[in-house]
Design an enzyme around this catalytic site. Structure first.
Site, PDB file in Angstrom:
ATOM      1  N   ARG A  38       0.822  -1.218   0.000  1.00  0.00           N
ATOM      2  CA  ARG A  38       0.000   0.000   0.000  1.00  0.00           C
ATOM      3  C   ARG A  38       0.854   1.267   0.000  1.00  0.00           C
ATOM      4  NH1 ARG A  38      -5.212  -1.383   3.835  1.00  0.00           N
ATOM      5  NH2 ARG A  38      -6.194  -2.726   2.294  1.00  0.00           N
ATOM      6  N   LYS A 199     -21.370 -14.598   2.766  1.00  0.00           N
ATOM      7  CA  LYS A 199     -22.808 -14.347   2.877  1.00  0.00           C
ATOM      8  C   LYS A 199     -23.391 -13.632   1.679  1.00  0.00           C
ATOM      9  CE  LYS A 199     -22.854 -13.448   7.804  1.00  0.00           C
ATOM     10  NZ  LYS A 199     -23.024 -12.147   8.429  1.00  0.00           N
ATOM     11  N   GLY A 352     -10.963  -7.980  -0.212  1.00  0.00           N
ATOM     12  CA  GLY A 352      -9.792  -8.262   0.606  1.00  0.00           C
ATOM     13  C   GLY A 352      -9.350  -9.715   0.540  1.00  0.00           C
ATOM     14  N   GLY A 375     -13.805  -2.972   0.612  1.00  0.00           N
ATOM     15  CA  GLY A 375     -15.164  -2.429   0.726  1.00  0.00           C
ATOM     16  C   GLY A 375     -15.473  -1.411  -0.350  1.00  0.00           C
TER      17      GLY A 375
HETATM   18  P1  ADP Z   1     -13.809 -10.750   0.007  1.00  0.00           P
HETATM   19  O1  ADP Z   1     -13.017 -10.205   1.174  1.00  0.00           O
HETATM   20  O2  ADP Z   1     -12.910 -11.232  -1.093  1.00  0.00           O
HETATM   21  O3  ADP Z   1     -14.840  -9.764  -0.470  1.00  0.00           O
HETATM   22  P2  ADP Z   1     -15.646 -12.117   1.775  1.00  0.00           P
HETATM   23  O4  ADP Z   1     -15.118 -11.361   2.933  1.00  0.00           O
HETATM   24  O5  ADP Z   1     -16.998 -11.808   1.322  1.00  0.00           O
HETATM   25  O6  ADP Z   1     -14.603 -12.032   0.538  1.00  0.00           O
HETATM   26  O7  ADP Z   1     -15.660 -13.662   2.113  1.00  0.00           O
HETATM   27  C1  ADP Z   1     -14.529 -14.358   2.558  1.00  0.00           C
HETATM   28  C2  ADP Z   1     -14.871 -15.349   3.606  1.00  0.00           C
HETATM   29  O8  ADP Z   1     -15.877 -16.247   3.172  1.00  0.00           O
HETATM   30  C3  ADP Z   1     -13.672 -16.185   3.944  1.00  0.00           C
HETATM   31  O9  ADP Z   1     -13.297 -15.956   5.286  1.00  0.00           O
HETATM   32  C4  ADP Z   1     -14.154 -17.628   3.750  1.00  0.00           C
HETATM   33  O10 ADP Z   1     -13.703 -18.514   4.750  1.00  0.00           O
HETATM   34  C5  ADP Z   1     -15.652 -17.489   3.806  1.00  0.00           C
HETATM   35  N1  ADP Z   1     -16.338 -18.580   3.107  1.00  0.00           N
HETATM   36  C6  ADP Z   1     -16.192 -18.952   1.820  1.00  0.00           C
HETATM   37  N2  ADP Z   1     -16.917 -20.043   1.538  1.00  0.00           N
HETATM   38  C7  ADP Z   1     -17.541 -20.410   2.675  1.00  0.00           C
HETATM   39  C8  ADP Z   1     -18.420 -21.483   3.032  1.00  0.00           C
HETATM   40  N3  ADP Z   1     -18.800 -22.403   2.136  1.00  0.00           N
HETATM   41  N4  ADP Z   1     -18.862 -21.528   4.292  1.00  0.00           N
HETATM   42  C9  ADP Z   1     -18.470 -20.612   5.199  1.00  0.00           C
HETATM   43  N5  ADP Z   1     -17.656 -19.573   4.916  1.00  0.00           N
HETATM   44  C10 ADP Z   1     -17.182 -19.472   3.682  1.00  0.00           C
HETATM   45 MG    MG Z   2     -13.451 -10.094   3.301  1.00  0.00          MG
END
Ligand code: ADP
Ligand code: MG
Length: 395
Positions: A38, A199, A352, A375
């Site tokens: 960063r 989610k 992230g 975000g």
């Molecule tokens: P990003 O940061 O790339 O936007 P998110 O924060 O939305 O991604 O999601 C990442 C999290 O989702 C990770 O910690 C991962 O462990 C969790 N995750 C992915 N698949 C599953 C699953 N099938 N059940 C529970 N948690 C999950």
């Molecule tokens: Mg995340």
């Protein structure tokens, strides 16, 4: 409307108040910076300001001090690292605003660099307190926002000062906006998106907005479970948002009306618990055991998603396909990362955890654009207006 950049304003001899996102990861034990990407990313903008003969006053936050001074979140190490990278002294101050800061700014020569203390040491920062904004703005003549990662927050240093000083984008901000903006408005087709993460409630805006733009949307991660449940599959002990199954159905119907492909998993890796990878097995989506949970997409799904990515001209990926923190459930995420990296498509990765998985796989160089804002890139892809950008001057 397009926003002004640094090239659109006079900078020589001006006091330039610049907001960067130097919220770097640090070692919990020694406090040392463990990854300075960063800081590196901010160097071109700061160098340019120095070359233009501006007096550069840097603002950033680090961590979550919640409006209090936290010794371990002081910016001395960040300033030191920046000085190394830029090959010039960076005067780190121990305050954010106040008489000492004013005196230091008054003594600046053209091309000097000052770094204010962690802006989140003051409660007014996140409250966007007008008085703090006024004090900060009084330090500068021009506001440069180069902190895409916090552009979705209306805080003093990201938004408040922009109401008082003329505000323009730094190089990093400009790049994020033009790459992500182009992807949403004039992407080359086939345009595919892969959305995962835990989610559906976190990603619903992204799914809805991207569905309008892409030809094919692939769903993975925990949120896929809610889609599968909505289609009538039993999901065992998987993470499912039961109050979101209607929404998932609506999204699937909407995709059909639009004539868009919406792909959801056809098989899954399930296990008794995240902590019990030895119980992992691959099942088709109609055969999830009652006492097991879905923790990754399965090999047939990987093939399906790889195929869609291989045919694409533009691909956006946000959110891991499984619990990638555990190796046994990182297979789908790793495969998708590989597919995105090796496709001939223009590739964008945001979020992230997805960026972390690209880094973990050492594939950074093979991605066309890695968004620096988790975000913020999500909200941008949702089609939302980001306050830290809105406040800047129109061209
Ligand atoms: P990003 O940061 O790339 O936007 P998110 O924060 O939305 O991604 O999601 C990442 C999290 O989702 C990770 O910690 C991962 O462990 C969790 N995750 C992915 N698949 C599953 C699953 N099938 N059940 C529970 N948690 C999950
Ligand atoms: Mg995340």
């Amino acid at each position: 409307m397009a926003k002004k950049t640094m090239q659109d304003v006079e900078l020589t001899g001006k006091r330039v108040l610049i907001r960067v996102d130097f919220n770097v990861p640090r070692s919990k034990t020694t406090g040392e910076i463990t990854n300075d990407v960063r800081i590196q990313a901010g160097v071109p903008t700061i160098k340019y300001l120095v070359e233009q003969g501006a007096k550069v006053i840097i603002m950033t936050h680090m961590g979550r001090p919640k409006g209090e001074v936290k010794e371990e979140l002081r910016l001395d190490r960040v300033a030191e690292r920046l000085a190394e990278l830029i090959g010039q002294p960076v005067k780190k101050l121990d305050q954010v605003v106040g008489p000492e800061v004013e005196a230091a700014v008054a003594a600046m020569q053209n091309g000097d660099i000052i770094m204010l203390e962690n802006v989140r040491f003051l409660p007014g920062e996140t409250e966007n307190d007008p008085e703090l904004a006024r004090q900060l703005a009084a330090l500068g003549d021009v506001f440069v926002n180069d902190a895409f990662g916090t552009a979705h927050r209306a805080h003093c240093s990201t938004e408040g000062v922009g109401h008082i000083l003329p505000g323009v984008m730094g190089f990093l901000m400009d790049k994020e906006i033009s790459v992500l903006g182009k992807a949403l408005s004039e992407a080359e087709h086939p345009f595919v998106a892969i959305v995962g993460g835990s989610k559906i409630s976190d990603k619903i805006g992204v799914v809805q907005n991207l569905l309008e733009k892409v030809d094919c949307l692939m769903i993975g991660g925990g949120m896929a479970n809610t889609f599968l449940k909505a289609k009538g599959y039993e999901m065992g002990t998987s993470l499912v948002e039961d109050d979101k199954t209607d929404l998932a159905l609506k999204i699937m119907q909407h995709a059909e009306q639009l004539g868009k492909k919406l792909l959801i998993p056809v098989d899954l890796t399930v296990a008794s618990a995240i902590e019990q990878p030895e119980t992992a097995q691959v099942v088709t989506v109609d055969a999830v055991p009652a006492d097991k949970m879905a923790l990754d997409i399965g090999p047939e799904t990987v093939k399906l998603y790889q195929q869609a990515v291989a045919d694409a001209k533009t691909v956006i990926w946000n959110g891991p396909m499984g619990v990638f923190e555990v190796d046994a459930f990182a297979v789908g995420t790793g495969a998708v990362a590989q597919a995105v990296a090796s496709s001939g498509a223009y590739s964008i990765v945001g979020g992230g955890d997805s960026v972390a998985s690209i880094e973990k796989a050492g594939l950074n160089d093979k991605i066309d654009h890695i968004s620096t804002g988790g975000g913020a890139s999500l909200e941008f892809l949702e089609g939302k207006k980001l306050p830290g950008i809105e406040v800047l001057q129109d061209k």
